[in-house]
Design a protein around this motif. Structure first.
Motif, PDB file in Angstrom:
ATOM      1  N   ASP A 236      14.143   4.221   7.261  1.00  0.00           N
ATOM      2  CA  ASP A 236      13.798   4.647   8.394  1.00  0.00           C
ATOM      3  C   ASP A 236      14.013   3.839   9.725  1.00  0.00           C
ATOM      4  O   ASP A 236      13.866   4.370  10.886  1.00  0.00           O
ATOM      5  N   LEU A 237      14.649   2.552   9.622  1.00  0.00           N
ATOM      6  CA  LEU A 237      14.807   1.700  10.718  1.00  0.00           C
ATOM      7  C   LEU A 237      16.545   2.333  11.091  1.00  0.00           C
ATOM      8  O   LEU A 237      16.890   1.609  12.051  1.00  0.00           O
ATOM      9  N   GLY A 238      16.974   2.921  10.390  1.00  0.00           N
ATOM     10  CA  GLY A 238      18.623   3.395  10.567  1.00  0.00           C
ATOM     11  C   GLY A 238      19.562   2.299   9.965  1.00  0.00           C
ATOM     12  O   GLY A 238      19.444   1.241   9.748  1.00  0.00           O
ATOM     13  N   GLY A 239      20.824   2.613   9.811  1.00  0.00           N
ATOM     14  CA  GLY A 239      21.797   2.019   9.356  1.00  0.00           C
ATOM     15  C   GLY A 239      22.943   2.090  10.579  1.00  0.00           C
ATOM     16  O   GLY A 239      22.834   1.933  11.714  1.00  0.00           O
TER      17      GLY A 239
ATOM     18  N   ASP B 142       0.880  -1.283   0.075  1.00  0.00           N
ATOM     19  CA  ASP B 142      -0.035   0.003   0.028  1.00  0.00           C
ATOM     20  C   ASP B 142       0.782   1.234  -0.070  1.00  0.00           C
ATOM     21  O   ASP B 142       0.303   2.338  -0.022  1.00  0.00           O
ATOM     22  N   ASP B 143       2.087   1.023  -0.230  1.00  0.00           N
ATOM     23  CA  ASP B 143       3.053   2.296   0.009  1.00  0.00           C
ATOM     24  C   ASP B 143       3.520   2.677  -1.672  1.00  0.00           C
ATOM     25  O   ASP B 143       3.613   1.880  -2.468  1.00  0.00           O
ATOM     26  N   VAL B 144       3.686   3.863  -1.824  1.00  0.00           N
ATOM     27  CA  VAL B 144       4.227   4.400  -3.030  1.00  0.00           C
ATOM     28  C   VAL B 144       5.620   5.204  -2.677  1.00  0.00           C
ATOM     29  O   VAL B 144       5.409   6.106  -1.986  1.00  0.00           O
ATOM     30  N   TRP B 145       6.621   4.634  -3.381  1.00  0.00           N
ATOM     31  CA  TRP B 145       7.922   5.491  -3.468  1.00  0.00           C
ATOM     32  C   TRP B 145       7.890   6.508  -4.757  1.00  0.00           C
ATOM     33  O   TRP B 145       7.764   5.954  -5.958  1.00  0.00           O
TER      34      TRP B 145
ATOM     35  N   ILE C 178      16.109  -0.471  -5.136  1.00  0.00           N
ATOM     36  CA  ILE C 178      14.784  -0.327  -4.285  1.00  0.00           C
ATOM     37  C   ILE C 178      14.700  -1.678  -3.896  1.00  0.00           C
ATOM     38  O   ILE C 178      14.823  -2.687  -4.446  1.00  0.00           O
ATOM     39  N   PHE C 179      14.626  -1.845  -2.359  1.00  0.00           N
ATOM     40  CA  PHE C 179      14.246  -2.785  -1.753  1.00  0.00           C
ATOM     41  C   PHE C 179      13.069  -2.972  -1.238  1.00  0.00           C
ATOM     42  O   PHE C 179      12.203  -2.322  -0.288  1.00  0.00           O
ATOM     43  N   ALA C 180      12.294  -3.963  -2.118  1.00  0.00           N
ATOM     44  CA  ALA C 180      10.438  -3.706  -1.921  1.00  0.00           C
ATOM     45  C   ALA C 180      10.161  -5.008  -1.044  1.00  0.00           C
ATOM     46  O   ALA C 180       9.416  -5.948  -1.584  1.00  0.00           O
ATOM     47  N   TYR C 181      10.550  -5.021   0.515  1.00  0.00           N
ATOM     48  CA  TYR C 181      10.244  -6.277   0.990  1.00  0.00           C
ATOM     49  C   TYR C 181       9.311  -6.108   1.993  1.00  0.00           C
ATOM     50  O   TYR C 181       8.894  -7.180   2.657  1.00  0.00           O
ATOM     51  N   ASN C 182       8.667  -4.927   2.231  1.00  0.00           N
ATOM     52  CA  ASN C 182       7.433  -4.985   2.884  1.00  0.00           C
ATOM     53  C   ASN C 182       7.400  -5.515   4.246  1.00  0.00           C
ATOM     54  O   ASN C 182       6.727  -6.482   4.615  1.00  0.00           O
TER      55      ASN C 182
ATOM     56  N   VAL D  55      18.898  -0.621   4.645  1.00  0.00           N
ATOM     57  CA  VAL D  55      17.983  -1.162   3.567  1.00  0.00           C
ATOM     58  C   VAL D  55      16.616  -1.594   4.461  1.00  0.00           C
ATOM     59  O   VAL D  55      16.079  -2.360   3.688  1.00  0.00           O
ATOM     60  N   LEU D  56      16.480  -1.355   5.640  1.00  0.00           N
ATOM     61  CA  LEU D  56      15.180  -1.901   6.252  1.00  0.00           C
ATOM     62  C   LEU D  56      14.376  -0.582   6.598  1.00  0.00           C
ATOM     63  O   LEU D  56      14.950   0.545   7.153  1.00  0.00           O
ATOM     64  N   SER D  57      13.050  -0.779   6.804  1.00  0.00           N
ATOM     65  CA  SER D  57      12.167   0.294   6.897  1.00  0.00           C
ATOM     66  C   SER D  57      10.667  -0.292   7.428  1.00  0.00           C
ATOM     67  O   SER D  57      10.391  -1.276   7.149  1.00  0.00           O
ATOM     68  N   ARG D  58      10.176   0.624   8.082  1.00  0.00           N
ATOM     69  CA  ARG D  58       8.709   0.710   8.541  1.00  0.00           C
ATOM     70  C   ARG D  58       7.963   0.641   7.332  1.00  0.00           C
ATOM     71  O   ARG D  58       6.767   0.072   7.327  1.00  0.00           O
ATOM     72  N   ARG D  59       8.135   1.481   6.320  1.00  0.00           N
ATOM     73  CA  ARG D  59       7.469   1.520   5.096  1.00  0.00           C
ATOM     74  C   ARG D  59       7.452   0.194   4.228  1.00  0.00           C
ATOM     75  O   ARG D  59       8.575  -0.796   4.617  1.00  0.00           O
ATOM     76  N   ALA D  60       7.048   0.233   3.111  1.00  0.00           N
ATOM     77  CA  ALA D  60       7.029  -1.159   2.441  1.00  0.00           C
ATOM     78  C   ALA D  60       8.289  -1.299   1.510  1.00  0.00           C
ATOM     79  O   ALA D  60       8.468  -2.386   0.908  1.00  0.00           O
ATOM     80  N   TYR D  61       9.159  -0.265   1.514  1.00  0.00           N
ATOM     81  CA  TYR D  61       9.992  -0.151   0.832  1.00  0.00           C
ATOM     82  C   TYR D  61      11.423   0.368   1.367  1.00  0.00           C
ATOM     83  O   TYR D  61      11.001   1.225   2.480  1.00  0.00           O
ATOM     84  N   ALA D  62      12.583   0.196   1.121  1.00  0.00           N
ATOM     85  CA  ALA D  62      13.823   1.055   1.374  1.00  0.00           C
ATOM     86  C   ALA D  62      14.486   1.314  -0.096  1.00  0.00           C
ATOM     87  O   ALA D  62      14.385   0.488  -0.900  1.00  0.00           O
ATOM     88  N   VAL D  63      15.443   2.463   0.300  1.00  0.00           N
ATOM     89  CA  VAL D  63      16.089   2.741  -1.164  1.00  0.00           C
ATOM     90  C   VAL D  63      17.662   2.966  -0.965  1.00  0.00           C
ATOM     91  O   VAL D  63      17.956   3.733   0.058  1.00  0.00           O
ATOM     92  N   LEU D  64      18.297   2.528  -1.828  1.00  0.00           N
ATOM     93  CA  LEU D  64      19.687   2.924  -1.617  1.00  0.00           C
ATOM     94  C   LEU D  64      20.389   3.385  -2.777  1.00  0.00           C
ATOM     95  O   LEU D  64      20.436   2.728  -4.042  1.00  0.00           O
TER      96      LEU D  64
END
Length: 882
Positions: free
Chosen positions: A158-161, A146-149, A214-218, A179-188
């Motif tokens: 947004d979970l930090g590195g 349900d997320d759109v980047w 784009i890491f689309a791991y939801n 590369v981890l996020s509360r959103r459905a995606y992360a971007v490097l």
């Protein structure tokens, strides 16, 4: 009895799959992705310009315009991972970047919708839409769940590195994204990273090209990290000795003083594995015409008149040696090797002009390693502590000197593997991909409770960018104030950190020798340092797991509980391996309960406290954990096996143990495959990633909960030349279980069974290693369970130990023990509302009253926690009444 005594027992190839990276020559192009990394003999080439890679993607996974005027390219690496590129010149990058080494993945299932002014790429997990123009937020988007980047040119996670350094940090610092996020995606975003040409030398990117992933791991965090490692390469296996205690101090040691210090540690019974010598090993007081003394490569003969003898003395004490290197000022005319390096570089020495540090010159770097450093390594320096503090710039835009130093130091260290066992470097974090060059040096933190409080989070979130081997300045580096308690708590964190390195600044007053503290904290520090070496069998197995199973030693709680909201709100709590949860103490004891506390969240299940095995917790809730100075909250779940080195007298280094004690937490089936180096070196240091057990000695340990049978072995080794002894001494400790002592004694007839501080220990004596297909088996009793917590006894002990009014003790005790004064709920509420009683003591009692749901009269499910407010960092122990 010491709080620790019951534990210690003593008073690849070019492949889409990640190889153990940076250890061998690249294989020929076209090697299938299922192939293994070649095993490299340590006597073979140490060419620092060769390393495994396969950077070109499978053409069938690529979507591009393909005609003049089209400037985009997408590579569908998996159904959840996509690379996006835009180029003003129509060209694209297929070389290795510092982040991406292996782009040749198996082609996933995807479909495209390609119109004149619109492109869509669709997999089961993302939907990409693109207007075929230069990337913009309006023209390039990816929908994941349900997320759109929408493209913005930034990395996002947004979970930090992690961060490049903690230099000067008093507490929290900003973290780069992982590369981890509360959103459905992360971007490097990889657009600005350094590249490597086919010959292994550094290269730069064409300007204005865009390159990202784009890491689309939801929320599937472990799957995201697994593919991160597939793309960037695995963490390599560390040498065993790195997992022991490192001694480091910024101090002007003489050789005699340093050797005396090492012998003092031995006399105190505290083992070490690495000797770190800060910058005073070299000349620092130099004529002003040469500049500062921070950079140096010539031994200070006033302090170390015979360097080779000094280094041999350290090696004779089973210590590996590293020295500090600030390379920024190059090689100057006062250096012993100035003329030799100048000759290699055709540098004119007549005017004594310096040979400037130039990471962009291959010729300079060759002389730096093969003339300057090779000579020092022959004297006995095992590896280098690279202390680069001069930023990210060099004479070539886009080339970060720290990246160059880390990469080539790691590759060059292959020439020393007969001494250090495996390649290694010790340096700061340079960005995504740095996990391939362990070990990380996190920099010079200031000494404060705030600094300690941030380090567990900083260490755990580093795993979100694959960086699993931080080495912190345990105890803090500089500034702050002296505190026995702060030092103890920092050492406890260090024991349950990736690397434990004591360190401190150049000060008369700030040093971390255990005996420099008062007697009680000194003994606690010594006990925990001993425990660190006893943990090495467990740590080394976790080291191999990290390299081959995509599982860093330390993981944030949400890695294993991604869909549980509570897991995201305990940043200082983490997994230490698969079944241990650590919640470090990061604040001072209060003056009433004489404990400090931390708020923890326990996942569903049942847990026992390793340092207080009488205490059993029911999970699936938040809880306040209170511990005196000699304990740290480390909780083991039912069905846990932890092997400890219980050799009676530990020595320096981390040799294979003569005696192993299995810590067994009953209640569920348990399994642990103890992995160790072969007993006699095979002179091979790269292990096939898909078959790690083949090149390691393995000893499976299995607990069958239903039958109550424990099986050890048989030990399997890849080396046909066995140990001098065919036996090993084994013990078993049933942590938190004493109820079946008589039954266990009967079943284990002939073996000594003793009860020690809430646990049963069975001494199995010498067990034969190999000559059986089934291993050694012993029955301990079916369906053994953790003891039910006697919360009244634990509450009594806590109230008795507390300092305060006797009348208040009576009031608290009556709430817990007087069953005639109301229901459990009524008494819990009465405890909560007691006037004039410190919140910390009420919470400490509530912790044990509500810990175990099985206990008769438990407050489990009815607990109420009293708010505890700290009056300010300048007066941490002034706890306010609530």
């Amino acid at each position: 009895m010491s709080a620790l005594s019951f534990i210690t027992g003593a008073g690849r190839s070019k492949s889409s799959s990640p190889a153990a990276p940076m250890l061998s020559r690249s294989t020929a192009a076209g090697t299938p992705s299922s192939s293994r990394s070649p095993v490299v003999d340590t006597d073979a080439t140490t060419d620092r310009y060769s390393f495994p890679s396969n950077p070109s993607a499978n053409p069938k996974a690529v979507v591009t315009g393909g005609t003049k005027g089209n400037h985009y390219r997408f590579t569908i690496l998996t159904s959840k991972l996509i690379r996006y590129e835009w180029s003003p010149d129509g060209g694209f990058e297929d070389r290795v970047s510092t982040f991406a080494l292996f782009r040749n993945f198996e082609v996933p299932v995807f479909r495209t919708v390609d119109k004149e002014d619109r492109l869509e790429i669709i997999t089961d997990h993302f939907h990409l839409q693109y207007d075929k123009k230069k990337f913009s937020s309006s023209g390039f988007s990816v929908k994941v769940a349900d997320d759109v980047w929408r493209y913005d040119g930034n990395s996002y996670g947004d979970l930090g590195g992690t961060a490049r350094t903690l230099d000067g940090a008093w507490g929290r610092v900003d973290l780069d994204p992982g590369v981890l996020s509360r959103r459905a995606y992360a971007v490097l975003d990889d657009s600005k990273s350094m590249l490597f040409d086919a010959d292994g030398w550094i290269a730069t990117r064409k300007p204005e090209r865009i390159d990202g992933y784009i890491f689309a791991y939801n929320g599937d965090h472990k799957a995201a990290i697994k593919d991160f490692y597939r793309l960037s390469g695995n963490q390599p296996v560390l040498p065993r000795w790195t997992l022991g205690n490192w001694w480091s101090r910024y101090h002007e040691y003489s050789a005699e003083e340093y050797i005396g210090l090492m012998d003092h540690f031995r006399t105190e019974g505290v083992p070490l594995s690495a000797a770190v010598i800060d910058m005073d090993w070299h000349k620092v007081r130099i004529p002003s015409k040469y500049g500062s003394g921070w950079t140096g490569y010539s031994w200070n003969r006033d302090l170390f008149p015979q360097p080779e003898k000094f280094l041999k003395q350290l090696h004779d004490r089973r210590l590996k040696v590293t020295v500090n290197d600030h390379p920024a000022d190059g090689i100057r005319a006062f250096e012993d090797q100035y003329k030799e390096v100048a000759k290699a570089l055709n540098h004119d020495t007549s005017r004594e002009e310096p040979i400037r540090f130039d990471c962009c010159s291959r010729k300079f770097m060759d002389a730096y390693f093969d003339v300057l450093k090779a000579g020092l390594e022959k004297q006995g320096i095992d590896f280098w502590w690279i202390d680069w503090q001069q930023g990210t710039r060099s004479r070539i835009p886009g080339v970060d000197p720290l990246w160059v130093l880390n990469h080539y130091h790691y590759l060059t260290s292959r020439r020393n593997v007969k001494t250090i066992e495996k390649p290694i470097t010790f340096s700061r974090y340079a960005g995504a991909g740095s996990h391939r060059y362990p070990i990380g040096f996190s920099g010079d933190t200031q000494i404060s409770w705030a600094g300690l409080e941030f380090q567990p989070e900083f260490t755990a979130t580093a795993s979100n960018i694959g960086y699993g081997w931080w080495s912190h300045d345990i105890g803090g580096h500089w500034g702050g104030w002296r505190s026995n308690e702060l030092s103890v708590r920092w050492v406890q964190l260090g024991v349950f950190s990736p690397i434990l390195r004591l360190h401190s600044s150049k000060s008369l007053w700030n040093s971390k020798e255990p005996w420099s503290f008062e007697s009680n904290p000194a003994q606690i520090i010594k006990d925990f340092l001993v425990l660190r070496h006893r943990l090495v069998p467990y740590l080394y197995t976790m080291n191999i797991r990290a390299a081959f199973e995509y599982e860093p030693l330390i993981q944030p709680m949400y890695w294993n509980h991604p869909h549980t909201e509570e897991a995201y709100h305990v940043p200082t709590q983490y997994y230490f391996g698969p079944n241990l949860i650590v919640a470090p103490i990061t604040s001072p004891n209060d003056s009433i309960s004489l404990t400090s506390s931390t708020r923890a969240w326990l996942p569903e299940g049942r847990y026992v406290s390793l340092f207080s095995p009488h205490i059993v917790y029911t999970g699936n809730r938040h809880i306040q954990l209170h511990r005196p100075l000699d304990q740290i909250p480390v909780l083991a779940k039912e069905g846990t096996i932890i092997p400890l080195d219980s050799t009676p007298k530990l020595t320096n280094g981390t040799p294979r143990p003569e005696e192993i004690t299995i810590l067994l937490v009953v209640g569920k089936d348990a399994y642990f495959n103890l992995l160790e180096e072969p007993p006699i070196s095979t002179h091979r240091y790269e292990i096939p990633h898909d078959e790690p057990r083949r090149n390691f000695t393995s000893t499976p340990i299995t607990w069958n909960q239903k039958s109550g049978q424990l099986t050890i072995g048989p030990e399997k080794t890849p080396n046909s030349r066995y140990h001098s002894s065919p036996h090993r001494h084994w013990k078993v400790k049933l942590i938190g279980h004493t109820a079946s002592k008589a039954h266990v004694e009967k079943l284990a007839g002939g073996y000594r069974v003793t009860e020690v501080n809430g646990s049963l220990e069975i001494d199995l004596g010498q067990v034969f290693r190999w000559n059986t297909h089934s291993g050694f088996e012993i029955a301990l009793g079916p369906e053994l369970q953790l003891d039910v917590l006697d919360f009244k006894k634990q509450a009594f002990d806590r109230i008795h130990r507390a300092e305060g009014w006797y009348a208040d003790k009576d009031r608290i005790w009556n709430c817990v023990a007087d069953t005639n004064s109301g229901s459990v709920q009524e008494r819990v509420e009465r405890l909560y509302h007691l006037d004039g009683v410190y919140a910390s003591l009420k919470n400490s009692v509530m912790e044990v009253w509500a810990a175990d749901e099985r206990a008769e009269g438990t407050a489990y499910g009815r607990e109420i926690w009293t708010s505890v407010m700290k009056a300010g960092e300048e007066d941490w122990d002034d706890y306010v009444l609530v």
